[in-house]
Design a protein around this motif. Sequence first.
Motif, PDB file in Angstrom:
ATOM      1  N   LYS A 114       0.859  -1.175   0.000  1.00 40.53           N
ATOM      2  CA  LYS A 114       0.000   0.000   0.000  1.00 40.53           C
ATOM      3  C   LYS A 114       0.897   1.227   0.000  1.00 40.53           C
ATOM      4  N   GLY A 115       0.819   2.014  -1.045  1.00 39.74           N
ATOM      5  CA  GLY A 115       1.684   3.172  -1.165  1.00 39.74           C
ATOM      6  C   GLY A 115       3.134   2.724  -1.250  1.00 39.74           C
ATOM      7  N   SER A 116       3.971   3.313  -0.422  1.00 47.34           N
ATOM      8  CA  SER A 116       5.396   2.975  -0.417  1.00 47.34           C
ATOM      9  C   SER A 116       5.738   1.884   0.581  1.00 47.34           C
ATOM     10  N   ASN A 117       4.721   1.285   1.173  1.00 49.80           N
ATOM     11  CA  ASN A 117       4.963   0.293   2.217  1.00 49.80           C
ATOM     12  C   ASN A 117       4.500  -1.098   1.779  1.00 49.80           C
ATOM     13  N   LEU A 118       5.260  -2.087   2.230  1.00 50.92           N
ATOM     14  CA  LEU A 118       4.877  -3.486   2.071  1.00 50.92           C
ATOM     15  C   LEU A 118       4.587  -4.036   3.462  1.00 50.92           C
ATOM     16  N   TYR A 119       3.428  -4.664   3.594  1.00 53.83           N
ATOM     17  CA  TYR A 119       3.039  -5.248   4.886  1.00 53.83           C
ATOM     18  C   TYR A 119       2.925  -6.755   4.742  1.00 53.83           C
ATOM     19  N   SER A 120       3.367  -7.467   5.776  1.00 50.85           N
ATOM     20  CA  SER A 120       3.200  -8.925   5.775  1.00 50.85           C
ATOM     21  C   SER A 120       3.014  -9.407   7.206  1.00 50.85           C
ATOM     22  N   VAL A 121       2.327 -10.548   7.325  1.00 49.18           N
ATOM     23  CA  VAL A 121       2.165 -11.225   8.609  1.00 49.18           C
ATOM     24  C   VAL A 121       2.416 -12.719   8.381  1.00 49.18           C
ATOM     25  N   GLN A 122       3.212 -13.305   9.235  1.00 52.43           N
ATOM     26  CA  GLN A 122       3.529 -14.734   9.139  1.00 52.43           C
ATOM     27  C   GLN A 122       3.115 -15.448  10.424  1.00 52.43           C
ATOM     28  N   ALA A 123       2.435 -16.580  10.265  1.00 50.61           N
ATOM     29  CA  ALA A 123       2.102 -17.436  11.413  1.00 50.61           C
ATOM     30  C   ALA A 123       3.337 -18.280  11.723  1.00 50.61           C
ATOM     31  N   ILE A 124       3.967 -18.000  12.849  1.00 54.93           N
ATOM     32  CA  ILE A 124       5.217 -18.680  13.191  1.00 54.93           C
ATOM     33  C   ILE A 124       4.950 -20.044  13.818  1.00 54.93           C
ATOM     34  N   ALA A 125       4.017 -20.127  14.746  1.00 52.08           N
ATOM     35  CA  ALA A 125       3.685 -21.394  15.408  1.00 52.08           C
ATOM     36  C   ALA A 125       2.235 -21.344  15.861  1.00 52.08           C
ATOM     37  N   GLY A 126       1.573 -22.473  15.794  1.00 48.47           N
ATOM     38  CA  GLY A 126       0.162 -22.538  16.164  1.00 48.47           C
ATOM     39  C   GLY A 126      -0.060 -22.724  17.639  1.00 48.47           C
ATOM     40  N   HIS A 127       0.812 -22.171  18.455  1.00 42.94           N
ATOM     41  CA  HIS A 127       0.697 -22.267  19.909  1.00 42.94           C
ATOM     42  C   HIS A 127       1.545 -21.168  20.531  1.00 42.94           C
ATOM     43  N   ARG A 128       1.408 -21.000  21.825  1.00 43.08           N
ATOM     44  CA  ARG A 128       2.200 -20.000  22.544  1.00 43.08           C
ATOM     45  C   ARG A 128       3.664 -20.427  22.574  1.00 43.08           C
ATOM     46  N   ILE A 129       4.564 -19.463  22.391  1.00 45.19           N
ATOM     47  CA  ILE A 129       5.997 -19.734  22.451  1.00 45.19           C
ATOM     48  C   ILE A 129       6.627 -18.844  23.518  1.00 45.19           C
ATOM     49  N   LYS A 130       7.878 -19.143  23.828  1.00 46.48           N
ATOM     50  CA  LYS A 130       8.551 -18.389  24.892  1.00 46.48           C
ATOM     51  C   LYS A 130       9.101 -17.052  24.408  1.00 46.48           C
ATOM     52  N   SER A 131       9.792 -17.040  23.270  1.00 44.43           N
ATOM     53  CA  SER A 131      10.460 -15.793  22.884  1.00 44.43           C
ATOM     54  C   SER A 131      10.891 -15.832  21.423  1.00 44.43           C
ATOM     55  N   PHE A 132      11.102 -14.610  20.878  1.00 44.08           N
ATOM     56  CA  PHE A 132      11.802 -14.414  19.612  1.00 44.08           C
ATOM     57  C   PHE A 132      13.221 -13.977  19.958  1.00 44.08           C
ATOM     58  N   ASN A 133      14.219 -14.676  19.440  1.00 42.92           N
ATOM     59  CA  ASN A 133      15.598 -14.401  19.829  1.00 42.92           C
ATOM     60  C   ASN A 133      16.382 -13.643  18.768  1.00 42.92           C
ATOM     61  N   ARG A 134      16.299 -14.102  17.524  1.00 39.15           N
ATOM     62  CA  ARG A 134      17.094 -13.513  16.446  1.00 39.15           C
ATOM     63  C   ARG A 134      16.201 -13.335  15.230  1.00 39.15           C
ATOM     64  N   PHE A 135      16.574 -12.360  14.402  1.00 47.14           N
ATOM     65  CA  PHE A 135      15.752 -12.023  13.235  1.00 47.14           C
ATOM     66  C   PHE A 135      16.618 -12.059  11.973  1.00 47.14           C
ATOM     67  N   TYR A 136      16.022 -12.572  10.909  1.00 46.09           N
ATOM     68  CA  TYR A 136      16.698 -12.642   9.618  1.00 46.09           C
ATOM     69  C   TYR A 136      15.799 -12.010   8.567  1.00 46.09           C
ATOM     70  N   LEU A 137      16.414 -11.259   7.659  1.00 45.30           N
ATOM     71  CA  LEU A 137      15.756 -10.811   6.440  1.00 45.30           C
ATOM     72  C   LEU A 137      16.513 -11.448   5.295  1.00 45.30           C
ATOM     73  N   ASN A 138      15.830 -12.295   4.546  1.00 42.41           N
ATOM     74  CA  ASN A 138      16.496 -13.168   3.567  1.00 42.41           C
ATOM     75  C   ASN A 138      17.542 -13.986   4.331  1.00 42.41           C
ATOM     76  N   ASP A 139      18.800 -13.945   3.965  1.00 37.58           N
ATOM     77  CA  ASP A 139      19.834 -14.672   4.712  1.00 37.58           C
ATOM     78  C   ASP A 139      20.670 -13.754   5.586  1.00 37.58           C
ATOM     79  N   ASP A 140      20.274 -12.501   5.732  1.00 34.80           N
ATOM     80  CA  ASP A 140      20.994 -11.562   6.580  1.00 34.80           C
ATOM     81  C   ASP A 140      20.395 -11.572   7.977  1.00 34.80           C
ATOM     82  N   GLU A 141      21.224 -11.812   8.968  1.00 42.01           N
ATOM     83  CA  GLU A 141      20.747 -11.611  10.334  1.00 42.01           C
ATOM     84  C   GLU A 141      20.757 -10.115  10.630  1.00 42.01           C
ATOM     85  N   VAL A 142      19.686  -9.633  11.240  1.00 45.22           N
ATOM     86  CA  VAL A 142      19.558  -8.203  11.497  1.00 45.22           C
ATOM     87  C   VAL A 142      19.304  -7.964  12.979  1.00 45.22           C
ATOM     88  N   THR A 143      19.665  -6.792  13.412  1.00 51.25           N
ATOM     89  CA  THR A 143      19.427  -6.359  14.781  1.00 51.25           C
ATOM     90  C   THR A 143      18.169  -5.514  14.833  1.00 51.25           C
TER      91      THR A 143
END
Length: 865
Positions: A114-143
């Motif tokens: 929409k406009g200059s923005n791309l929005y996405s939502v991903q279902a990571i797991a079908g249950h409660r999880i403890k935490s998100f630790n690290r993030f990757y965009l493509n194969d780049d790990e990002v902070t």
Amino acid sequence: MSFHHRMMLQRYGLGCTTSLYSEVLFDPIFTPIFTAVLGTGAFNIGVASISYASIASAIATTAISIGLQALLAQAPKPPKPEDGRAPLNQAIPFRVYAVGRTRVAGARMMWEAKGSNLYSVQAIAGHRIKSFNRFYLNDDEVTVVDNVVTPLTTGGRYGAGSANVRLYTRLGANPETPYAELVSALGADGIWTNDHRGDGQASLAMRAHNADAQDQQTAFPYGAPSPSVEIDGAYCWDFRDPAQDPADQSTWTWTRNSAIILAWHLCFNEFGFGLDYQKALVPVIDLWKEEADICDEDVPLAGGGTEKRYQCNGWDTTENGPKSGLNAILATCDGHLVARGDGARILTVGKFRESRTATLTDADIVGHNVQYGVLFEDECNRLVPKFTYPATNYTSCDTDFFEDTDAQIAAGRVLTMEGSYEWCHQWRQARRLGKRDWLRQRQEVKGSLDVRLSGINSVYARWVRLETPKRLPKLDGKLVENRRSIVALTKGGFTMDFIEHPEGIDDWNPATEEGQQPPVPPAVNASEIPTPVINLIQAKANGGSVYIRVVIIDPADGSLTPVVRYRVADADGLGTPGAWVEQQNPSAVPSGGYIDLSTGNVPSDKVLDIQVAFIASNRRYSNWSVTETVTSTSDPIPPDALTSFTLTGSAPRLGNASFAFSTGNDAHARTVQLYRVATGAAFDQDTATLVGTRAVGPSASYTFTDGDASRSSFVTNGTFSSDASGWTLGTGWAWLSGAVKKTAGTAANLTQVYGSLGTEVIRYGFDVVGRTAGAVTLGMMGAPNVNGTARTTNGSFRERLTANGTNTGYRFLADATFDGSIDNVYAYPETPSCAPQGVWDYYAVPRNGSDVAGPASGPVTATII
């Protein structure tokens, strides 16, 4: 063979069985008679000779880790670890579940520009999880800081010019919180509204803003960014922790323990087998606790420190069904799963114990098929263990292989098999698992046994000792491993596939068997700085404090400064980690291909997360390494046993029991904990009732009272030492030799008036002695009366009766046939701090300052009225 002949043989087998007699009635594994064939657990297969069609009737099975070819081609398997890099794109994607720590991208639920923005939502797991630790965009790990991808390690990617990327997460609470930024941008169009909460669904949202035309290629060189994450997955019920309630998921904990994860998958995973834990786990919960403890045993490492014996990390989708995940979990612990006829499941992990061994005799076996060699097409002279390696961003990787060069020369070629341990993320663990499979594969004695119903115990056991001097003299006295058992009534009862148990399968010398850490290809981030690879982590005690030793692989670049950072994994007791604390090591000197780093003093006796990065001369950081976890134990030495532990005071013990204990000349003893269990029950610190803790020092004596020491009996002359004064004796009652006795003839009371008892709970204790006939019942007089239990035997009895506000005394109502005596009568009002009535065994356990337990003292038995 005629039907009549077959029925005669079946009756003979039943006649020989020991499973119907009392010696098995007390066996927690084998008590239930087998009444149903294996259901879900039957889908695990162990060796290549097993036909897939026979799975439905299996009783005991083991994990697929080797075997290969036709069998593995039919068996369902979880996704490859590389599949976790990109989200699933399907109209109706399969749901995902994840355990331990793993990398996953989930399934895409929304992708909208929409406009200059791309929005996405991903279902990571079908249950409660403890935490998100690290993030990757493509194969780049990002902070990610405050939801924004920062340029700390991206070199301009995802942040050049006006470009920026925001990432948002939800852990899967129920109800969950909508993504406010997405609702603001897309809600008016009905694309993503406040109703799109994703209750109970862990998810990841992204908003990517375009760069100016001249910066677009720098900001997004691979096109639209595709996010993936490293997560700590499902919370599981740790049945060893009394504070955790299987019916209340909020009390559960995150874990990597293979046994606990398997129990979750069998009973609690929405996408698992859906077994009733009260049938599948509770009847054999002590056996599951034993396996979970074995999984948590510390295994020494060649370079120092330890790691847990068996850990499990992985993810799967519902496309495969629950059996693929089950097999992957079993493969991480060399697991053997049994389904009993009453629905209970029994796990035995890879560590031999005589307690999990049954015996088969000549009389139990009606047929056999034994190989004393290996067919050429089944030969293996090299086994390559494969696992998932977090250091290579969660890809499949090999460890050092096991091989027999003499066998390769004899065969004229290398015959390779792969040990598949996809949900194992520790290379040393993969080597230990590979050794076990390698030794089994090299065994030449294997085959099948047709077992009578008299051998029913053996089909439930992982290991079987053969006492077969007549039928199988070569195997007499040998130990074999039950690889699979199925019901086969036409063959006498059961058919068991077995393999001879290899000697030394549990032996492990890390110095010679650990092998080399798998190489990690130079993986640089956008700033062209390699990511450190951790070889080992070790907590080192130092004069009451503790620091962390971290060994990394030398990058062979002297311009890089290694930096270690740590945080407390659970800073607030609710699972929230603390802040990262960094420490640079500019003077670290490489040696032998490794760099030995250390932190300053860290918080003692805490679970810490550890990461390492490199800093270049331009002050840019590399990506942080894979997160490792260590406990900062400041005192690893357990205290000595107590020098004494005794019961003090004398009977009657009214609502309390008092003890005395002494410590030796041991500076490690800091506290002593006292536990209470029902008399005769096995002592387990995880399930016993902790009644108190005393701070202690060396060479000192202490006392402790469990309960309310203020209680006293309000009964007058309850011991009848010289007469029956204070009591009203009905017909047939008389004082005699220190007690009051009634003779048969007429129903009559022995009573004593006390006054109003209010509405409180009154505890009573009394003895019935010399009884030859009839019944006597304790009660409280009033309108109405309150009666206890009729006693028809001699003994010491305890009762709790609740007064109703009208009771004015107590009585013993003897029927007309009662002939016996009453003695030692006590009564007192119960308070909340009273120790419970009963006969109890007490244990005392010394602990050091790091809560490491020493040897338990006890049992000391006390009877509390």
